[in-house]
Write a protein that holds these residues in place. Sequence first.
Motif, mmCIF file in Angstrom:
data_model
loop_
_atom_site.group_PDB
_atom_site.id
_atom_site.type_symbol
_atom_site.label_atom_id
_atom_site.label_comp_id
_atom_site.label_asym_id
_atom_site.label_seq_id
_atom_site.Cartn_x
_atom_site.Cartn_y
_atom_site.Cartn_z
ATOM 1 N N LEU A 9 0.870 -1.184 -0.005
ATOM 2 C CA LEU A 9 0.102 0.113 0.041
ATOM 3 C C LEU A 9 0.790 1.258 -0.051
ATOM 4 O O LEU A 9 0.322 2.212 -0.731
ATOM 5 C CB LEU A 9 -0.859 -0.074 1.450
ATOM 6 C CG LEU A 9 -1.844 1.245 1.409
ATOM 7 C CD1 LEU A 9 -2.754 1.388 0.149
ATOM 8 C CD2 LEU A 9 -2.668 0.994 2.676
ATOM 9 N N VAL A 10 1.846 1.195 0.689
ATOM 10 C CA VAL A 10 3.016 2.389 0.884
ATOM 11 C C VAL A 10 3.419 2.656 -0.541
ATOM 12 O O VAL A 10 3.521 3.735 -0.972
ATOM 13 C CB VAL A 10 4.054 2.088 1.717
ATOM 14 C CG1 VAL A 10 5.038 3.147 1.655
ATOM 15 C CG2 VAL A 10 3.511 2.329 3.284
ATOM 16 N N ASP A 11 3.711 1.421 -1.105
ATOM 17 C CA ASP A 11 4.292 1.645 -2.588
ATOM 18 C C ASP A 11 3.387 2.206 -3.751
ATOM 19 O O ASP A 11 3.605 3.173 -4.454
ATOM 20 C CB ASP A 11 4.828 0.266 -3.148
ATOM 21 C CG ASP A 11 6.009 -0.093 -2.266
ATOM 22 O OD1 ASP A 11 6.654 0.415 -1.733
ATOM 23 O OD2 ASP A 11 6.374 -1.508 -2.270
ATOM 24 N N ARG A 12 2.128 1.686 -3.458
ATOM 25 C CA ARG A 12 1.197 2.179 -4.248
ATOM 26 C C ARG A 12 0.618 3.787 -4.057
ATOM 27 O O ARG A 12 0.529 4.328 -5.051
ATOM 28 C CB ARG A 12 -0.231 1.262 -4.179
ATOM 29 C CG ARG A 12 -0.069 -0.042 -4.644
ATOM 30 C CD ARG A 12 -0.128 -0.084 -5.953
ATOM 31 N NE ARG A 12 0.008 -1.568 -6.611
ATOM 32 C CZ ARG A 12 0.987 -2.087 -6.821
ATOM 33 N NH1 ARG A 12 2.266 -1.662 -6.656
ATOM 34 N NH2 ARG A 12 1.232 -3.493 -7.250
ATOM 35 N N ASN A 13 0.635 3.971 -2.692
ATOM 36 C CA ASN A 13 0.586 5.503 -2.475
ATOM 37 C C ASN A 13 1.567 6.277 -2.949
ATOM 38 O O ASN A 13 1.362 7.318 -3.533
ATOM 39 C CB ASN A 13 0.299 5.733 -1.058
ATOM 40 C CG ASN A 13 -0.852 5.030 -0.039
ATOM 41 O OD1 ASN A 13 -1.993 4.920 -1.081
ATOM 42 N ND2 ASN A 13 -0.740 4.707 0.823
ATOM 43 N N SER A 14 2.869 5.919 -3.014
ATOM 44 C CA SER A 14 3.774 6.565 -3.668
ATOM 45 C C SER A 14 3.888 6.604 -5.130
ATOM 46 O O SER A 14 4.109 7.897 -5.690
ATOM 47 C CB SER A 14 5.284 5.921 -3.253
ATOM 48 O OG SER A 14 6.345 6.505 -3.869
ATOM 49 N N GLU A 15 3.445 5.685 -5.591
ATOM 50 C CA GLU A 15 3.237 5.634 -6.991
ATOM 51 C C GLU A 15 2.185 6.482 -7.617
ATOM 52 O O GLU A 15 2.063 7.254 -8.490
ATOM 53 C CB GLU A 15 2.798 4.331 -7.732
ATOM 54 C CG GLU A 15 4.102 3.184 -7.723
ATOM 55 C CD GLU A 15 3.436 1.847 -7.944
ATOM 56 O OE1 GLU A 15 2.578 1.451 -8.487
ATOM 57 O OE2 GLU A 15 4.459 1.046 -7.944
ATOM 58 N N THR A 16 0.981 6.428 -6.572
ATOM 59 C CA THR A 16 -0.164 7.385 -6.712
ATOM 60 C C THR A 16 0.177 8.912 -6.681
ATOM 61 O O THR A 16 -0.299 9.612 -7.367
ATOM 62 C CB THR A 16 -1.097 7.043 -6.006
ATOM 63 O OG1 THR A 16 -1.582 5.588 -6.026
ATOM 64 C CG2 THR A 16 -2.521 8.004 -6.158
ATOM 65 N N THR B 50 3.128 10.056 -7.400
ATOM 66 C CA THR B 50 4.061 10.442 -8.309
ATOM 67 C C THR B 50 3.020 10.851 -9.560
ATOM 68 O O THR B 50 3.195 11.786 -10.405
ATOM 69 C CB THR B 50 4.965 9.083 -8.624
ATOM 70 O OG1 THR B 50 5.755 9.227 -7.625
ATOM 71 C CG2 THR B 50 5.687 9.692 -10.009
ATOM 72 N N LEU B 51 2.031 9.606 -9.768
ATOM 73 C CA LEU B 51 1.033 10.152 -10.899
ATOM 74 C C LEU B 51 0.338 11.331 -10.665
ATOM 75 O O LEU B 51 0.084 12.192 -11.828
ATOM 76 C CB LEU B 51 -0.033 8.827 -10.809
ATOM 77 C CG LEU B 51 0.759 7.434 -11.552
ATOM 78 C CD1 LEU B 51 -0.204 6.478 -11.231
ATOM 79 C CD2 LEU B 51 1.454 7.748 -12.854
ATOM 80 N N ASN B 52 -0.180 11.584 -9.648
ATOM 81 C CA ASN B 52 -0.677 12.852 -9.521
ATOM 82 C C ASN B 52 -0.160 14.121 -9.433
ATOM 83 O O ASN B 52 -0.397 15.088 -10.128
ATOM 84 C CB ASN B 52 -1.147 12.712 -7.667
ATOM 85 C CG ASN B 52 -2.366 11.865 -7.404
ATOM 86 O OD1 ASN B 52 -3.005 11.688 -8.440
ATOM 87 N ND2 ASN B 52 -2.431 11.613 -6.181
ATOM 88 N N ASN B 53 1.269 13.997 -9.078
ATOM 89 C CA ASN B 53 2.332 15.141 -9.457
ATOM 90 C C ASN B 53 2.156 15.232 -10.910
ATOM 91 O O ASN B 53 2.563 16.390 -11.489
ATOM 92 C CB ASN B 53 3.608 14.785 -8.815
ATOM 93 C CG ASN B 53 3.589 14.787 -7.149
ATOM 94 O OD1 ASN B 53 2.726 15.477 -6.782
ATOM 95 N ND2 ASN B 53 4.528 14.370 -6.652
#
Length: 436
Positions: free
Chosen positions: A294-301, A303-306
């Motif tokens: 979940l932490v990895d997915r949040n980080s990816e999210t 990055t995508l949001n940025n």
Amino acid sequence: MSEEGNLLSIFEAHRGKLSDKWSSYLSLYDHAFRPYRDRKISLLEIGIQNGGSLEIYAKYFANFEHIVGCDIEQRCALLRYGERIDVVTGDCNEASTKRAIACICAEFDIIIDDGSHVSGDIIRAFLNYFPLLKPGGIFVVEDLHCSYWQNWGGGLYRDVSSISFLKMLVDVVNHEHWGNGEKRREPIDRRFPGILPNDAEALLSEIHSVQFHNSICIISKALPPQNALGLRLVAGTEALIDEGPRLSGGASSDESDQSANPQAFFRDIKAENEVLHKMIVERDAQLVSLNNLLVDRNSETQTLNNSLAEQRMVCRALHVALAAAPPIRVHWLERLLWRTTLGRRLCRILFIRGQAQLLEDYRLVLGSGQFDLLHYIKYNQDALHEIPDPILHYLMVGYREGRDPSPLFSSRKYISEHGMVGDINPLVHHIRSTMK
């Protein structure tokens, strides 16, 4: 006849070898020993210390046949008595010591364990010497308060203490009502693995009763038939309330089959707890793994949001540029098609007439990747209110004002190094020169 008085009075009048007993023991023993007092009994006491108790029992049981004392202290061999009183020194649970006792007397009416008081020793002494007890005899275990103390192998919740073992004998007495098909020895085998002898089932079947008093347990022995509940006897003829008893006269105990009762069968709570603990550990590991994922997915999210935020900023800038740019002919659209679907959609609404060179430069700069939109917006917000599109602003006026299209490119420095004069955009010049 026995010496006059009860056991307490005999004890208080004693002047021979030293003996010590808790006061409650004497009144209890006087009651428990009274049926044997005038008989030719044989008595074994394990743990005699100074030996005074053997003299007192000799006075109480005046017609005794044998009194045997056993103690691990070798100096007890120095104790001297009259006829029919013998002392054996050694560990009572050693085979050689048991043989020496049996050579003096093969059977006893009363056996008293006042030995080490260590739980393991008490259990072994019972298993070793209960077979030497006559049917109708009693086996007495003293000082069971030690089974609650750590230094004697005990504790209130220690399930292998001597008191825990003796409590299990209560269930043995009621074996015929278990209704689960287990032998008498099976529950004991589970809790005390390896401690019972091979013939333990026969030994346990001869336990007639188990009495508990403060720090004392008295186990009586009888032949197996005498230990059964027996038949239901009925007396009288009038049954105004319930005919059941009259109809069941002569029957044995009912409801013995407990195969449908889950509480009649052993549950290994410890093993179940271990399985549950293992499951919890595995679930915790899964939760940690899922949390890391979940932490990895949040980080990816994030990055995508940025990235999405940057793309939205670019789109807003392009929309502003399209709204502000002068129109040109539609056939220029083919030259302005961008590599992205978004770019192609924007190009289809770009109906620009005139300013062909400016539009060509715009396309060139936009496609080069050398213009940092965010950098330009961040450092030139003061000038973008007139021409909101960053690239368009730079191409039209920004380079003249010495504004930089990115942190890596200095407009003034490039113009100075290349001796540029006239209306030539330094970034466009640089891009075209690298394409040659």
